[in-house]
Design a protein around this motif. Structure first.
Motif, PDB file in Angstrom:
ATOM      1  N   HIS A 943      45.488  30.114  40.041  1.00 13.79           N
ATOM      2  CA  HIS A 943      45.668  31.557  40.257  1.00 13.79           C
ATOM      3  C   HIS A 943      46.611  32.143  39.220  1.00 13.79           C
ATOM      4  O   HIS A 943      46.403  33.266  38.735  1.00 13.79           O
ATOM      5  CB  HIS A 943      46.207  31.814  41.668  1.00 13.79           C
ATOM      6  N   GLN A 944      47.641  31.397  38.885  1.00 12.49           N
ATOM      7  CA  GLN A 944      48.579  31.886  37.874  1.00 12.49           C
ATOM      8  C   GLN A 944      47.896  32.005  36.508  1.00 12.49           C
ATOM      9  O   GLN A 944      48.130  32.948  35.754  1.00 12.49           O
ATOM     10  CB  GLN A 944      49.786  30.942  37.796  1.00 12.49           C
ATOM     11  N   ARG A 945      47.031  31.076  36.213  1.00 10.17           N
ATOM     12  CA  ARG A 945      46.289  31.152  34.936  1.00 10.17           C
ATOM     13  C   ARG A 945      45.369  32.376  34.918  1.00 10.17           C
ATOM     14  O   ARG A 945      45.215  33.035  33.877  1.00 10.17           O
ATOM     15  CB  ARG A 945      45.457  29.885  34.739  1.00 10.17           C
ATOM     16  N   VAL A 946      44.786  32.686  36.087  1.00  7.41           N
ATOM     17  CA  VAL A 946      43.919  33.874  36.153  1.00  7.41           C
ATOM     18  C   VAL A 946      44.738  35.138  35.920  1.00  7.41           C
ATOM     19  O   VAL A 946      44.329  36.071  35.224  1.00  7.41           O
ATOM     20  CB  VAL A 946      43.204  33.920  37.518  1.00  7.41           C
ATOM     21  N   THR A 947      45.966  35.159  36.497  1.00  8.81           N
ATOM     22  CA  THR A 947      46.834  36.331  36.296  1.00  8.81           C
ATOM     23  C   THR A 947      47.213  36.468  34.833  1.00  8.81           C
ATOM     24  O   THR A 947      47.209  37.582  34.271  1.00  8.81           O
ATOM     25  CB  THR A 947      48.078  36.190  37.179  1.00  8.81           C
ATOM     26  N   ASP A 948      47.568  35.358  34.216  1.00  6.68           N
ATOM     27  CA  ASP A 948      47.905  35.407  32.782  1.00  6.68           C
ATOM     28  C   ASP A 948      46.702  35.901  31.947  1.00  6.68           C
ATOM     29  O   ASP A 948      46.874  36.688  31.005  1.00  6.68           O
ATOM     30  CB  ASP A 948      48.339  34.023  32.304  1.00  6.68           C
ATOM     31  N   LEU A 949      45.520  35.427  32.296  1.00  8.11           N
ATOM     32  CA  LEU A 949      44.307  35.879  31.569  1.00  8.11           C
ATOM     33  C   LEU A 949      44.105  37.370  31.741  1.00  8.11           C
ATOM     34  O   LEU A 949      43.777  38.091  30.790  1.00  8.11           O
ATOM     35  CB  LEU A 949      43.081  35.110  32.070  1.00  8.11           C
ATOM     36  N   LEU A1096      36.102  40.294  36.635  1.00 16.37           N
ATOM     37  CA  LEU A1096      36.234  38.915  36.182  1.00 16.37           C
ATOM     38  C   LEU A1096      37.298  38.191  37.001  1.00 16.37           C
ATOM     39  O   LEU A1096      37.142  37.032  37.415  1.00 16.37           O
ATOM     40  CB  LEU A1096      36.591  38.894  34.691  1.00 16.37           C
ATOM     41  N   THR A1097      38.408  38.862  37.287  1.00 20.86           N
ATOM     42  CA  THR A1097      39.483  38.238  38.066  1.00 20.86           C
ATOM     43  C   THR A1097      39.015  37.904  39.467  1.00 20.86           C
ATOM     44  O   THR A1097      39.316  36.820  40.011  1.00 20.86           O
ATOM     45  CB  THR A1097      40.692  39.187  38.109  1.00 20.86           C
ATOM     46  N   GLU A1098      38.271  38.796  40.099  1.00 20.20           N
ATOM     47  CA  GLU A1098      37.780  38.538  41.449  1.00 20.20           C
ATOM     48  C   GLU A1098      36.842  37.335  41.478  1.00 20.20           C
ATOM     49  O   GLU A1098      36.919  36.497  42.385  1.00 20.20           O
ATOM     50  CB  GLU A1098      37.056  39.784  41.959  1.00 20.20           C
ATOM     51  N   VAL A1099      35.919  37.231  40.519  1.00 18.08           N
ATOM     52  CA  VAL A1099      35.004  36.096  40.474  1.00 18.08           C
ATOM     53  C   VAL A1099      35.768  34.793  40.285  1.00 18.08           C
ATOM     54  O   VAL A1099      35.493  33.760  40.936  1.00 18.08           O
ATOM     55  CB  VAL A1099      33.971  36.293  39.340  1.00 18.08           C
ATOM     56  N   ALA A1100      36.783  34.788  39.413  1.00 14.01           N
ATOM     57  CA  ALA A1100      37.546  33.570  39.170  1.00 14.01           C
ATOM     58  C   ALA A1100      38.308  33.155  40.428  1.00 14.01           C
ATOM     59  O   ALA A1100      38.340  31.958  40.796  1.00 14.01           O
ATOM     60  CB  ALA A1100      38.502  33.794  38.012  1.00 14.01           C
ATOM     61  N   ARG A1101      38.953  34.087  41.108  1.00 14.26           N
ATOM     62  CA  ARG A1101      39.707  33.743  42.317  1.00 14.26           C
ATOM     63  C   ARG A1101      38.771  33.260  43.422  1.00 14.26           C
ATOM     64  O   ARG A1101      39.132  32.378  44.213  1.00 14.26           O
ATOM     65  CB  ARG A1101      40.498  34.969  42.786  1.00 14.26           C
ATOM     66  N   ASN A1102      37.558  33.793  43.492  1.00 21.77           N
ATOM     67  CA  ASN A1102      36.602  33.327  44.500  1.00 21.77           C
ATOM     68  C   ASN A1102      36.225  31.873  44.262  1.00 21.77           C
ATOM     69  O   ASN A1102      36.145  31.075  45.211  1.00 21.77           O
ATOM     70  CB  ASN A1102      35.365  34.222  44.456  1.00 21.77           C
ATOM     71  N   HIS A1103      35.975  31.466  43.017  1.00 20.64           N
ATOM     72  CA  HIS A1103      35.647  30.076  42.716  1.00 20.64           C
ATOM     73  C   HIS A1103      36.849  29.164  43.002  1.00 20.64           C
ATOM     74  O   HIS A1103      36.670  28.006  43.424  1.00 20.64           O
ATOM     75  CB  HIS A1103      35.211  29.946  41.253  1.00 20.64           C
TER      76      HIS A1103
END
Length: 1479
Positions: A943-949, A1096-1103
């Motif tokens: 999740h932190q990596r997604v936030t950084d992205l 994009l963030t929502e899709v990543a957090r869902n996976h």
């Protein structure tokens, strides 16, 4: 007739001799070929007594025998015609052959023989004809010279020719001698001149030497006797030299005179010695004298010898001529005595015949009376039949004419359709261009196209000019192309439109409400009066043309219409009823030509200018005008040219001028074209319509001022004709009238004049189609001229009855007479008072004007008119140029604003690096180990990596927004808008300057004009005109300060000021709207990019929460985010390979592998394809007995006995004891689709197409390219990847057939496709197989004729299904038989079909080496010879199949019988399936 006479005997009748054009008369002079022609038509029974000799007796015999036959055919033939043909006179034989051709064609149509024609002739006429024939023979004998006379004539001609040749030779010899003498004398003269020149040079040298010697004075010599003698001798030498010079000159002159003239002189010429001085002791003079004396002596001797020889020849020739005359006189006397005796005998014979004829006439007179009535009745019947036949032929001709007219009408309709289609297509093309241009500008202006541009496009569209630019005009070329010329025309059209709008202040130059009250007046009356007065003085108007001097006729008109519309009939009625002259152009031309031939002299003056017409240059000064016009017309007609319109109108007007004024006149069918109508109008009315149109166009030019005294409407001139009547009738009525008129005329008894009139009418009918088409082509222009421009056209329905039509035309003419009288009554009195006398019409004597003084009234126009023209031209050109710049500036603004919008949009879509970060993050995410997916710390880290992205992507979006804002500011601050505003203001200032210049120039013109009217010289004002400075690009704040200096043209300058402010405001508003749109697009894109990052963030957090990997690629491109299902990040598991397909063996069908095994074994034993029956049985028996475990045969075949195998071999036997194993494998490979004849021929054509070298062989690649009549078929692929594919037997059969029929000895293997198709031509019925093989060999469909179909028992069980399939295939073959064609077959092809296997049996045939080719096809050679082909050329198949040997061979041939094998319970059965066509 000549070509028909030449080709008819040679090509159609096929006479025995071949002749050419030059030998035509000579070949027919003997009469033999004429008799042969009559014999060909069974009319000359005694042709065997004709002779081909050309002697006089043979000719007399031939022409005497053919004379009764020619008289029977009613061909004009007498002794004179016979003499002309025998003497080979030009055209005599041709005329007789043509008459003979016409008579024989009539006889052929009537179907009469020579016997029938002789029987139809009355007996009395036949007897008289026989008597006439005898008289003809006697006269012909007297007219035709005897052969001896002809021989003597030939001998005399030969002697005359020899004498002429001898005289010509002597003449040429004399000429040659004279030429030689001339050459010799010329050489002598040249030698003497050379010597004289050399002597002169020596004298000159000696004179120079003497001049160089210093003279020493000597004492006076003493005059002794010796000195005196020397002086005398010197004086004599000089005299001799002078005489020699004179003699040489005389000799040069004599060389020019012919020698025969010298010989004819009686006066003796002085000798050379008399001319020379005897006192000369010069050696040169003596040599010359001696040489001249020798030449004179030699010439005299040669002349004596020549005279002696000519005298001897003349004596011999006179003796020969005397002997010839004596011999000819004797022969003539002998011939005359014989002729007298013959004439006496003939006279006695004729007397006896007369007595017999007198007795017979009394007896037959009674018979003649009885037969006369019968013959008269028969003649009436024949006349009736001929009239009926002529009527039928004429009806057919009329029907053909109607068909031709319908065809021409269809062609005209098609041409009109094509013309209208081309016009419509051009209009549609322009509409498409206009629509596309509007669409293009809608995209450029955001659906806000300026009204000014739309009006420009509309103007170009209405003018028919292309909307799009065709070529560049910058730089301006010296020799423009057609596209550049079109661009020039477009520019002129738009310039004229803009100038007109600006001049009258409409459309975009219409004044707004605040300044509409100060709108300037449309024209200045004072200025207009001044300018037009000056123009009238400087350019005096041309005087009006005087009224026509022709007599005032009561009525003038013409009647027009199609051929046979009733013009002539109507005009005859009017001529009698209304006392009106009728003028026909054909009659007038004939009268003019007759006047020319009669040399009609001029007795009155005419107003026609004959010099302008095309009249031959002759001494026609005293000829009348009509004679001169007739001479010009005849000259043109003799040259084969048409008479020009000017000459036709001149003839017509000259005839009108000779008419009395108290009667009117009407033209019959004239004018026929628009040019003739205009020329007639010019001749009658004195006005040229074309010049008036040109003058109207010239007057329609730009004028800054208007003449207040000009009339509002131009004067209307009456037309030259009072009325034009059109007799309107349809084409079908015209054709019916022609047919009806011809039918009536043919049945009447008329005079010679009426016959001539009918011949003329027939010639007119021959030109009917041409004249109808000509009228239809020229009438639309005439209709427009008389109906619209002159308004004198009156239409009359000519399809009504003749009397009603004539009365209607008479009524129209009477109405016109009343109308003309009413119009002329009030005008006549005024014209009498105003009509000038002839003395007043004469022009005054020319007087030279005095020189113009400065300051006078005449001097003012000379000075001011050019000045005003320059002002006017400069003003118009400058206004157009400025408006053109404003028009171009408007397009530049639109394109620039569209470009910066599109550029900014593309800038917003520039690529970024967001996808690289997303791809790297997805790779890191999918690389997490499987055992860490459910760990909470791992999920927090992800999740932190997604936030950084997300933060990184947002930073990228923020930076892109800042860059786009900077780009927008750069576009706004590039200085384009101020520059455009400055350029627009410069153009407005140019317009203001033009208006100010016009005002100042007008003011100066009026000032100078009034000073000139006062008699003062205009002063040269030193005050310069006011100039408005243009705005430079640096000074952007200066706008309209220069407008304060103008006060005179305030209203128009005020309008320009308001329009300038409106232009500036419009430009500024468009730029502001564009800048605001750019800001709007920037904000919207930034928000969309931020939203895509959130997705994009929502899709990543869902996976991450579902603990699943991302198999498909995540894509973030610009404003879009999506998951690409086409690209996988990591691959799927590899499926297991599919097992190969295997053929499942059956009980009674050979598999492909079994067929290949059998093929290899047979190929080793017999490569040629033929083997002994015993060998075939042994090989197959070994396979049956040793099949345990080898699987080389089906299971059911292993129970075959030796008896079954022998039966099989007997069925497959080709020759006495040989088996074709390829035919066995072909039958064993079944089932395969049985081809029809059509499929076989189509397959053969495909093989021919791939066989480019025409070798008859194809490789495996070409075989696969051509293919057979069946393909590989479709295979159903199973869903399970483990299950093997079904076995495709047809695909493997195609490969096996190539291996079966290919030649393995060649590298690579090649296939003879014709032999292969002959194998495939086999059929369950042997006869059908033979016909199919013949079709393949000849490449044509040969159909078998079947009358009866025997009942064949059905095949039970398995055979029943197969029989149904065979019946379906037979139906296809029957379809192919429906279009059978006739073909030919050669001997080689026939042997290939029936006997081609013999030479291939070399493997096992022991007698092959002892056979010769003749042993194999001796019977076939005999068949071809029986059928008429001695040289063994190809014959028709239908004829060949009728021969008994071929029929027996076809019925007994079993080579092309297809066997279907069915093993069942160890027993070999052969079932022959026959298919028959359904009747």
């Amino acid at each position: 007739p000549f070509l028909l006479s030449f080709h008819w005997p040679a090509k159609r009748v096929l006479v025995s001799q071949v002749f050419r054009n030059r030998s035509f008369s000579r070949e027919f002079s003997s009469g033999y070929l004429i008799g042969e022609l009559l014999n060909k038509f069974e009319l000359q029974e005694d042709f065997d007594q004709f002779s081909q000799s050309r002697v006089a007796s043979a000719k007399l015999n031939n022409f005497s025998r053919m004379e009764p036959t020619l008289q029977l055919l009613k061909v004009q033939f007498d002794q004179n015609v016979a003499r002309n043909i025998m003497t080979e006179q030009h055209g005599a034989a041709t005329k007789l052959i043509y008459q003979l051709y016409v008579a024989l064609e009539k006889k052929k149509k009537a179907g009469l023989t020579g016997v029938a024609m002789d029987a139809m002739r009355p007996s009395a006429h036949a007897k008289l004809r026989s008597v006439g024939t005898e008289m003809y023979r006697e006269r012909l004998k007297s007219l035709v010279p005897r052969q001896t006379e002809l021989t003597l004539l030939q001998i005399s001609d030969s002697f005359h020719k020899k004498a002429d040749n001898l005289e010509s030779k002597i003449y040429y010899m004399e000429l040659a001698n004279q030429e030689k003498a001339k050459k010799i004398q010329g050489r002598k003269a040249e030698d003497m001149e050379k010597k004289i020149l050399e002597k002169q040079k020596q004298n000159e040298i000696m004179a120079k030497i003497q001049a160089a010697i210093v003279q020493i004075p000597k004492p006076m010599p003493q005059h002794t006797v010796k000195a005196i003698e020397e002086q005398k001798m010197l004086r004599k030498k000089k005299e001799a030299e002078v005489k020699i010079m004179k003699f040489e000159k005389m000799m040069r002159k004599e060389t020019i005179i012919p020698t025969n003239m010298i010989q004819g002189r009686d006066v003796a010429t002085p000798t050379i010695t008399e001319l020379l001085s005897t006192y000369s002791d010069d050696e040169y003079i003596r040599k010359v004298q001696k040489r001249l004396e020798e030449d004179t002596f030699a010439r005299e001797q040669r002349e004596k010898r020549r005279r002696k020889m000519l005298r001897e020849q003349l004596i011999a020739h006179e003796a020969q001529e005397e002997a010839y005359r004596e011999e000819q006189l004797i022969n003539r006397l002998m011939r005359q005595s014989q002729q007298e005796r013959r004439i006496a005998v003939q006279l006695l014979h004729v007397k006896h015949e007369k007595e017999v004829m007198w007795q017979d006439r009394i007896f037959r007179e009674k018979q003649f009376e009885e037969r006369r009535l019968k013959e008269f009745q028969e003649a009436l019947d024949r006349e009736a039949a001929l009239a009926k036949q002529e009527k039928i032929e004429f009806e057919e001709q009329a029907h053909k004419e109607k068909q031709l007219h319908a065809k021409l009408a269809a062609q005209r309709a098609e041409e009109r359709y094509k013309k209208h289609f081309a016009i419509c297509w051009e209009v549609v093309d322009q509409i498409i261009d206009l629509v596309t241009k509007i669409g293009e500008y809608r995209t450029l202006t955001n659906n806000l196209i300026p009204i000014k541009i739309m009006r420009d496009w509309k103007e170009l569209f209405l003018k028919g000019k292309p909307i799009y630019e065709q070529a560049e005009l910058d730089p301006l070329p010296a020799d423009p192309t057609p596209d550049q010329i079109i661009e020039f025309e477009k520019m002129d059209i738009l310039d004229e439109k803009d100038y007109d709008e600006y001049k009258i202040m409409i459309e975009e130059w219409y004044p707004p409400e605040e300044i509409r009250a100060n709108k300037p007046p449309p024209s200045n009356i004072i200025l207009g009066h001044v300018v037009h007065r000056l123009m009238g003085l400087f350019y005096p108007p041309e005087p009006e043309p005087p009224p026509p001097v022709s007599s005032p006729f009561p009525i003038k008109g013409c009647i027009l219409g199609k051929l046979f519309s009733g013009k002539t009939t109507c005009l005859k009625f009017l001529e009698e009823a209304c006392n009106i002259h009728v003028l026909s152009i054909d009659t007038l031309i004939a009268e003019a030509i007759q006047a020319y031939h009669e040399k009609e002299m001029s007795s009155e003056t005419s107003l026609l200018q004959v010099s302008k017409l095309d009249i031959p240059s002759m001494d026609q000064i005293a000829f009348s005008i009509r004679a001169q016009l007739g001479g010009g017309a005849e000259t043109l007609l003799k040259k084969g040219k048409s008479i020009p319109d000017e000459l036709l109108v001149g003839i017509m007007v000259e005839a009108i001028s000779r008419l009395p004024p108290e009667k009117g006149w009407i033209l019959d069918g004239f004018p026929m074209t628009l040019n003739q109508a205009k020329l007639l109008e010019k001749a009658l009315g004195g006005r040229d319509p074309d010049e008036e149109e040109v003058n109207a166009k010239v007057l329609k030019k730009h004028n800054l001022v208007i003449d207040p005294a000009a009339p509002k409407e131009p004067a209307v001139h009456p037309p030259g004709l009072d009325f034009v009547i059109l007799l309107d009738v349809s084409d079908s009525i015209v054709l019916d009238r022609i047919a009806f008129g011809s039918e009536q005329e043919r049945g009447d008894q008329v005079s010679d004049a009426e016959l001539q009139r009918r011949e003329k009418a027939d010639s007119v009918r021959g030109q009917m189609q041409h004249r109808l088409v000509r009228f239809l082509e020229t009438w639309p222009d005439l209709k427009t001229w008389y109906a619209n421009q002159q308004n004198i056209l009156i239409k009359v329905n000519a399809e009504m009855e003749e009397n009603l039509m004539c009365q209607r035309v008479k009524q129209i003419i009477m109405e016109q007479l009343v109308k003309i009288e009413n119009e002329r009554t009030p005008r006549g009195k005024a014209q009498k008072s105003l009509s000038p006398s002839p003395e007043d019409v004469l022009p005054p004597a020319p007087i030279e004007p005095p020189p113009i003084k400065p300051g006078s009234n005449e001097w003012v126009p000379e000075f001011l008119v050019p000045y005003w023209e320059t002002v006017e031209k400069t003003y118009v050109n400058n206004i157009k140029a400025t408006l053109r710049c404003l028009r171009a500036e408007q397009h530049v603004i639109i394109y620039y604003l569209s470009d910066i919008r599109n550029h900014f949009k593309e800038y917003l879509k520039r690529p970024d690096h967001k996808q690289e970060f997303v791809t790297q993050w997805q790779a890191d995410y999918n690389s997490v180990a499987d055992d860490l997916w459910d760990d909470d710390e791992t999920k927090e880290e992800l999740h932190q990596r997604v936030t950084d992205l997300r933060d990184r992507l947002w930073d990228i979006c923020e930076n892109r927004r800042n860059e786009a804002e900077q780009e927008r500011c750069a576009i706004m601050n590039d200085g384009w808008l101020p520059d455009r505003m400055v350029l627009l203001m410069d153009h407005i200032f140019s317009l203001m300057q033009n208006e100010l210049d016009r005002f100042q120039d007008t003011k100066r013109l009026l000032h100078d004009y009034y000073r000139g009217m006062e008699g003062k010289i205009p002063t040269d004002s030193s005050t310069e005109f006011i100039r408005i400075p243009l705005i430079e690009l640096v000074e952007k704040e200066q706008l309209l300060e220069a407008g304060k200096t103008m006060e005179a043209a305030k209203s128009r300058l005020e309008l320009l000021k308001v329009k300038a402010l409106a232009f500036m405001e419009d430009l500024h508003s468009k730029a502001e709207v564009t800048y605001r749109n750019m800001e709007k697009w920037l904000g919207e894109r930034f928000l969309i990019e931020m939203s895509s990052v959130e997705k994009l963030t929502e899709v990543a957090r869902n996976h991450i929460e579902t603990s699943t990997r991302m198999q498909y690629e995540l894509v973030l491109e610009g404003t879009e985010f999506y998951i690409n299902g086409d690209i996988k990040v990591f691959p799927d598991a590899v499926p297991p390979p599919r097992p190969p397909s295997v053929e499942t063996p059956t009980v009674d069908t050979l598999t492909i592998s079994q067929l290949s095994t059998l093929h290899k074994q047979f190929l080793k034993v017999a490569p040629k394809g033929l083997m002994l029956s015993k060998t075939f049985t042994d090989i197959f028996f070994d396979l049956v007995t040793l099949n345990l475990g080898s699987n080389s045969l089906p299971d059911a075949w292993t129970h075959l006995s030796i008896y079954d195998l022998q039966s099989l071999a007997s069925l497959l036997t080709v020759d006495v004891d040989t088996v074709d194993w390829r035919r066995f494998l072909l039958a064993a490979a079944q089932p395969w689709p049985l081809p029809s004849v059509k499929e076989l021929l189509e397959t053969l054509q495909r093989f021919r197409a791939v066989d480019e070298g025409r070798t008859g062989f194809v490789t495996e690649e070409e075989y696969n390219q051509a293919g057979l009549w069946f393909g590989s078929g479709s295979v159903i692929i199973p869903d399970s990847p483990i299950e093997p594919l079904p076995f495709n037997r047809q695909e493997h059969l195609l490969k096996f057939f190539f291996t079966l029929f290919a030649d393995p000895e060649k590298d690579p293997p090649q296939l003879n496709y014709v032999d292969m198709l002959l194998y495939f031509a086999s059929h369950p019925e042997s006869i059908d197989g033979v016909y199919r093989a013949l079709s393949v060999a000849t490449e044509t469909n040969i159909q078998r004729e079947k009358d009866k179909f025997p009942n064949i028992p059905r095949v039970e069980e398995e055979g029943g299904e197969e029989g149904e399939e065979e019946e379906d295939e037979k139906e296809k073959e029957d379809e192919a038989h429906s279009f059978a064609s006739e073909g030919e077959i050669s001997l080689d092809t026939l042997l290939r079909v029936f006997n081609y296997e013999t030479n291939k049996a070399a493997d096992n045939h022991r007698f092959t080496n002892h056979l010769v080719p003749k042993d194999n096809y001796e019977n076939f050679i005999k068949v071809y010879k029986d059928l008429g082909s001695e040289d063994l050329q190809p014959i028709k198949v239908s004829l060949l199949l009728k021969h008994p040997f071929i029929q027996e061979l076809v019925n007994s041939c079993q080579v092309y019988k297809l066997h279907v094998s069915i093993p069942f319970h160890g027993v070999w059965r052969l079932v022959i399936i026959r298919k028959y066509r359904m009747l």
